[in-house]
Structures are given as structure tokens and as C-alpha cells.
Design a protein around this motif. Sequence first.
Motif, PDB file in Angstrom:
ATOM      1  N   VAL A  50       0.555  -1.146   0.092  1.00  0.00           N
ATOM      2  CA  VAL A  50       0.520   0.189   0.508  1.00  0.00           C
ATOM      3  C   VAL A  50       0.963   1.466   0.087  1.00  0.00           C
ATOM      4  CG1 VAL A  50      -2.037   1.272   1.454  1.00  0.00           C
ATOM      5  CG2 VAL A  50      -2.630  -1.273   1.407  1.00  0.00           C
ATOM      6  N   TRP A  53       1.475   2.698  -3.365  1.00  0.00           N
ATOM      7  CA  TRP A  53       0.528   3.315  -4.599  1.00  0.00           C
ATOM      8  C   TRP A  53       0.271   3.932  -5.538  1.00  0.00           C
ATOM      9  CZ3 TRP A  53      -4.810   1.386  -1.800  1.00  0.00           C
ATOM     10  CH2 TRP A  53      -5.260  -0.133  -1.644  1.00  0.00           C
ATOM     11  N   ILE A  60      -4.760   7.586  -6.942  1.00  0.00           N
ATOM     12  CA  ILE A  60      -3.924   7.848  -6.003  1.00  0.00           C
ATOM     13  C   ILE A  60      -2.828   8.777  -5.042  1.00  0.00           C
ATOM     14  CG2 ILE A  60      -3.230   6.005  -3.725  1.00  0.00           C
ATOM     15  CD1 ILE A  60      -4.921   4.389  -4.404  1.00  0.00           C
ATOM     16  N   VAL A  63      -0.972   7.586   0.940  1.00  0.00           N
ATOM     17  CA  VAL A  63      -1.641   7.008   1.471  1.00  0.00           C
ATOM     18  C   VAL A  63      -1.184   7.221   3.253  1.00  0.00           C
ATOM     19  CG1 VAL A  63      -1.189   4.384   2.061  1.00  0.00           C
ATOM     20  CG2 VAL A  63      -0.750   5.028  -0.602  1.00  0.00           C
ATOM     21  N   VAL A  74      -6.352   7.119   2.414  1.00  0.00           N
ATOM     22  CA  VAL A  74      -5.680   7.475   0.651  1.00  0.00           C
ATOM     23  C   VAL A  74      -6.318   7.967   0.890  1.00  0.00           C
ATOM     24  CG1 VAL A  74      -5.496   4.766   0.019  1.00  0.00           C
ATOM     25  CG2 VAL A  74      -7.449   5.941  -0.147  1.00  0.00           C
ATOM     26  N   SER A  76      -7.475   9.562  -2.418  1.00  0.00           N
ATOM     27  CA  SER A  76      -7.636   9.473  -4.265  1.00  0.00           C
ATOM     28  C   SER A  76      -8.777  10.463  -4.771  1.00  0.00           C
ATOM     29  CB  SER A  76      -8.618   8.132  -4.415  1.00  0.00           C
ATOM     30  OG  SER A  76      -9.031   7.373  -5.302  1.00  0.00           O
TER      31      SER A  76
END
Length: 173
Positions: A50, A53, A60, A63, A74, A76
Motif C-alpha cells: 500500500v 500505491w 492515489i 497513503v 488514502v 484518491s
Amino acid sequence: MPDAAAGGPDTGPDFHWPSGFSPDEAHGYCRAEALVRAAPPTVFALLGDVPRWPEWAPGITRVRAGPLDRAFDVVSHGRRFEVYVGEHLPPGRLGWSGVGAGVQMYQAWRLTAVAGGTRAVTASVVRGPAARSALPVSSDWARRLNTRWVVRLKRRAENDRAGPGPRVSRRDG
């Protein structure tokens, strides 16, 4: 080229939907798939990494680890989501729920070994007032977003497997 499908809830692999998040109960549903030329453990590891990402996952940009194991935030497409991993069964199943302003979602992944690599299938359901009000627009947007997830996952897995080389740019997919 990946094969993206937007089939109905009865198409594709056996997903484990949390209570209230089956495609029949959702305000939106979409699905996409690709053949990834990498083994399921490699693909699963990329999805589970993660913190990385923002390097490849569509939309994204940030994080942050959450207070619980397998929980994180996150950003996004400019919106913050609290995400909780609901299913984590290496190397074949992964799923997480996300909660943001006016929307709840669940994204499930099913990774299956096939000749030449992994069949990666993702499906997403969304619920909530924001999803309901944007329904005519959001189903097409969500379908494109799911397709971009598998396209970028495929590129990343295949590039990582090949070793150092070209990296996927943030504008790809």
C-alpha cells in the motif's frame, strides 16, 4: 492488451462481498480483468504494498498508515478515504472497504494462476448518497477507474518481473 469487462454481478470469479455490499445492494458496480504475465504471489505483493500505491495506482496521491493493522488512509482523486482490509488470503484474494464523504465502497480482487501468469479480476461496489446522486456519471467513471487499476497493475507487475527498466509514468493508463 488487457481484457476489461463490465459484466453484471453474475460474471467473473467468486467474490466474498461484505454484508450490504453485494452488487445487488450497491448503487454502483463495475468489474475489470487482465492477464498479468507474473505469478499470483508477485501480483498479490504489489496490491498489498500500500505505501507504494501512489507510484502506480490510478488517482492515489497519498497513503498514510492507520491506527489499526491493515487500516490506512488514502487520498484518491483529491478525496480522503479511510480504508480497512476485509479479506487478505495470499496469493489469491484481497479486498478492502473505503469510507469517504458520502460514499462507501468495497473493492475485491481475485488472482488465479493461469498459463502465462495470473488472471487478475477486480470488482467494486459503491454505496451512499454521493454514489446515488452521481449514478448516471459514476458508473462509467468507476468502470474506467477499475480498468485503469488492472492496466497499471499489469504494467507494474510485468516491469518489476523484468527487473530494472522503464517505469510506468503517472500519466499512463
